[in-house]
Design an enzyme around this catalytic site. Sequence first.
Site, PDB file in Angstrom:
ATOM      1  N   CYS A   1      -8.680 -22.285  11.255  1.00 24.10           N
ATOM      2  CA  CYS A   1      -8.801 -23.653  11.755  1.00 24.10           C
ATOM      3  C   CYS A   1      -8.951 -24.643  10.611  1.00 24.10           C
ATOM      4  O   CYS A   1      -9.007 -24.276   9.451  1.00 24.10           O
ATOM      5  CB  CYS A   1      -9.997 -23.757  12.693  1.00 24.10           C
ATOM      6  SG  CYS A   1     -11.561 -23.640  11.818  1.00 24.10           S
TER       7      CYS A   1
ATOM      8  N   CYS B   1     -11.833 -24.196   8.198  1.00 26.62           N
ATOM      9  CA  CYS B   1     -11.629 -23.212   7.142  1.00 26.62           C
ATOM     10  C   CYS B   1     -10.954 -23.867   5.942  1.00 26.62           C
ATOM     11  O   CYS B   1     -11.329 -23.647   4.790  1.00 26.62           O
ATOM     12  CB  CYS B   1     -10.726 -22.079   7.621  1.00 26.62           C
ATOM     13  SG  CYS B   1     -11.349 -21.207   9.037  1.00 26.62           S
TER      14      CYS B   1
ATOM     15  N   ASP C   1      -0.241  10.372  15.586  1.00 28.71           N
ATOM     16  CA  ASP C   1      -0.988  11.035  14.530  1.00 28.71           C
ATOM     17  C   ASP C   1      -2.451  10.959  14.964  1.00 28.71           C
ATOM     18  O   ASP C   1      -2.808  10.115  15.779  1.00 28.71           O
ATOM     19  CB  ASP C   1      -0.758  10.274  13.225  1.00 28.71           C
ATOM     20  CG  ASP C   1      -1.730  10.694  12.149  1.00 28.71           C
ATOM     21  OD1 ASP C   1      -1.868  11.901  11.943  1.00 28.71           O
ATOM     22  OD2 ASP C   1      -2.346   9.805  11.536  1.00 28.71           O
TER      23      ASP C   1
ATOM     24  N   ASP D   1      -0.395   6.521  10.584  1.00 26.62           N
ATOM     25  CA  ASP D   1      -0.841   5.670   9.483  1.00 26.62           C
ATOM     26  C   ASP D   1      -0.706   6.317   8.112  1.00 26.62           C
ATOM     27  O   ASP D   1      -0.668   5.629   7.114  1.00 26.62           O
ATOM     28  CB  ASP D   1      -2.302   5.264   9.692  1.00 26.62           C
ATOM     29  CG  ASP D   1      -3.255   6.435   9.546  1.00 26.62           C
ATOM     30  OD1 ASP D   1      -2.830   7.568   9.866  1.00 26.62           O
ATOM     31  OD2 ASP D   1      -4.386   6.227   9.109  1.00 26.62           O
TER      32      ASP D   1
ATOM     33  N   ASP E   1       2.821  10.763   7.590  1.00 22.83           N
ATOM     34  CA  ASP E   1       3.532  10.329   8.794  1.00 22.83           C
ATOM     35  C   ASP E   1       4.784   9.539   8.456  1.00 22.83           C
ATOM     36  O   ASP E   1       5.604   9.281   9.328  1.00 22.83           O
ATOM     37  CB  ASP E   1       2.642   9.427   9.660  1.00 22.83           C
ATOM     38  CG  ASP E   1       1.389  10.137  10.105  1.00 22.83           C
ATOM     39  OD1 ASP E   1       1.517  11.266  10.579  1.00 22.83           O
ATOM     40  OD2 ASP E   1       0.300   9.560   9.963  1.00 22.83           O
TER      41      ASP E   1
END
Lengths: 49, 735
Positions: B49, B52, B455, B631, B635
């Site tokens: 926003c 920030c 996985d 991940d 894989d």
Amino acid sequence: MEIIVYLIPVALGLGALGLAGFLWSVNSDQYDDLDGAAHRILDDEDKPL
Amino acid sequence: MTEAALSGSAGCPSGLEPPSQSVGGDYSPFVQNKGALKSLTLSVRGAKCGGCLSKIENAVGGVPGVEHVRMNLSNGKLNVAWQGATSANTIVDRVTSLGYGVSAYSEDGSEASAKREERALLISMGVAAFALANIMLLSVSVWGGHGEMGSDTRMALYAISGLIALPVLVFSGRHFFQSAWSALKHGHANMDVPISLALTLAFGVSVWETLAAGDHAYFDASVMLLFFLLIGRFLDARLRRQAHAAAHDLAALQNRSVNRLASDDSVESVRADEVRRGDTILLAAGERAVIDIKIAAGTSTVDESLVTGESLPRLIQTGETLYAGTVNLDQPITGEALGSTSDSLLADIAQMLEAGEQKRARYRQIADKAVALYVPFVNTTAAITLIAWLLLGAGVRDAIMVAVATLIITCPCALALAAPVAQVVASGRLFRKGIYLRSGDALERFAEIDHLVFDKTGTLTLGIPTLVSSHGAELEKAASLARASRHPLSRALVETVGAGPVASEIKEMPGLGVEGVIDGKAYRLGSAEWVGVSAVQASDGPTLWFAGDDQEAIQFRFRDQLQSDAADVFADLKQDGLGLEILSGDTEQAVKAVADQIGVSTWHAQVSPQDKVDRLRDLAAADKKVLMVGDGLNDAGALAMAHASLAPGGAMDVSQSASDAVYAGGLSSIVTVLNTARRTKRVMLQNFGLAAAYNMIAVPIAVTGNVTPLIAAIAMSASSLIVTLNALRMNWGRS
């Protein structure tokens, strides 16, 4: 009808002006941060005492 | 007082994002020097926003020497330029102390060229819009003045239109002409061939009509065509670039610096891509290896869960190879950088990735199929129209006019917009839910999925063990030993107990455990043999033993906990009638425990990366459309081989780049992706249906010679609008 001899160049000139503005804005990164610009205008830079 | 304390809370003040953690490390290798000015670009996470923006910019602007600070809220990039002795880490610390996650950002080559392409298309679109508006101004005068306007005036207006259209067609149309030309050179036709043909013929015929003082000129239609087509092209390019940038950002989380030992044994911190093969690398305790290394000195335990899927740490010694993604747990080790040697795991996986990419390149999108039907249809229709009119005794000029009008009106504005608009809307929705698509066509593949392969470690489970057995006072004592260790099981113990005292005379033995003294008594925490237990009963998860001078040996049991939303997600997936399967490199017990909890009956344990690829190949041979979710490095091959693939945000960058989408939320993202993809596919099919229906109406009008430039302009813009509105409908319906 001779007036269109002036009006058409004027219309084209105004259009070209708009186009030049658009090209400038694209080339100077004006569209890079659309979200930030929306918030930045609301940011009050005055610091509270 | 820190800035965070001043502003009341850490992270985004709007509460849109929780405060996030930063990747530690040294940021100085990422600083660029321009004369006396140093600059650094950071990727900031959690800024959502306007609050920030000002928080970050003010805080960094307050660092001594900072001359320029600009935060881009759209892509989270923070640009800082400063002079003097301020270190990059001071600036990074200032941002992290506010509660934002930071990682160093370096632009890669493909991103820069994608950005150039997008900008070129935007400019072409702007130029076409300018020309369209001005030619329309003149065209409307001609249409409005029909019957009253003298032929000289009309010719003058056409001449001006032509003078505007010519440079614009050359400039903005180059994207289509170039692509059509290169396709023709290679002996095949793409969508850009009929587009280029229509643009050129429309312009040519209009010039001819103007010179011959004819009635109809199609300058407006040709530029309008160009404008609509460029919108589709631009949306497509922007989608691809955003998808790429989001994935690149996630990968940048691992863009760490490396400690390199110089010949005089001094340590220098460099970027991972600066390391050359044969360099000596120092891997500190707790640090993640970002390149493959061969260990030259030191013994330590390492966590290889991202590489192999094995959730328990392993003892490693001199001479062994550590793969990128491995976390060194307890002792510093030095090693030789391997780079990408042909015998490394990364090289094997790179080969698997290549095989997968080739397979995927053969996938034909709906749009490709539509074009394959469409191109011959339009060209044949125009040719038949020309011949039929000539045979029926029309003049050559009239016959050509009708044929060109047919070509213009059937030109694929709606077709060119049908897929990109739907994909842009869908990827925007997914983006807001924390799912980053890497390509638009992935949505079509997601929509076809009927079998899911998961996985385990890090995907279905959190990838970190949690204490599941309950204990009393012993736990406190064990924790005071555990606090000195980085072993995941020790960390899990400390997680349960919280902060507290650390035992004295701590010694950590790699692969065995920790020993130390509490209140004058010696204790050991570690493996069963090491603490002196001989008879060990089997357990379905990792265990730690704790024993001491006045303490019977007791056992702590751990589990790799399931993701919190796993049960709900699997119930949903089963309801959809999708095939579910687990492929894990972990032990049989661990996999079975997880499979039982979520009710998956098909599972395979202790499978190697190659086994995973083979299994996926078998499934593909059985005509299953498989979605792979994983991940780890192990894989990556399977992710590339699958029909479509998803990787969680914490995945290895290799796995992320092998996937079609990366999700930052929980497992429920999988359901969101599948639902959104199916809906997008429906909308795309509707759009192609609408485009076809439009042609059904337009073609008879055109071939019978009833099309005027006015009708062409209205028909083209109406069909494009309808297709766009239909795609936007996705944003209005249920979320």
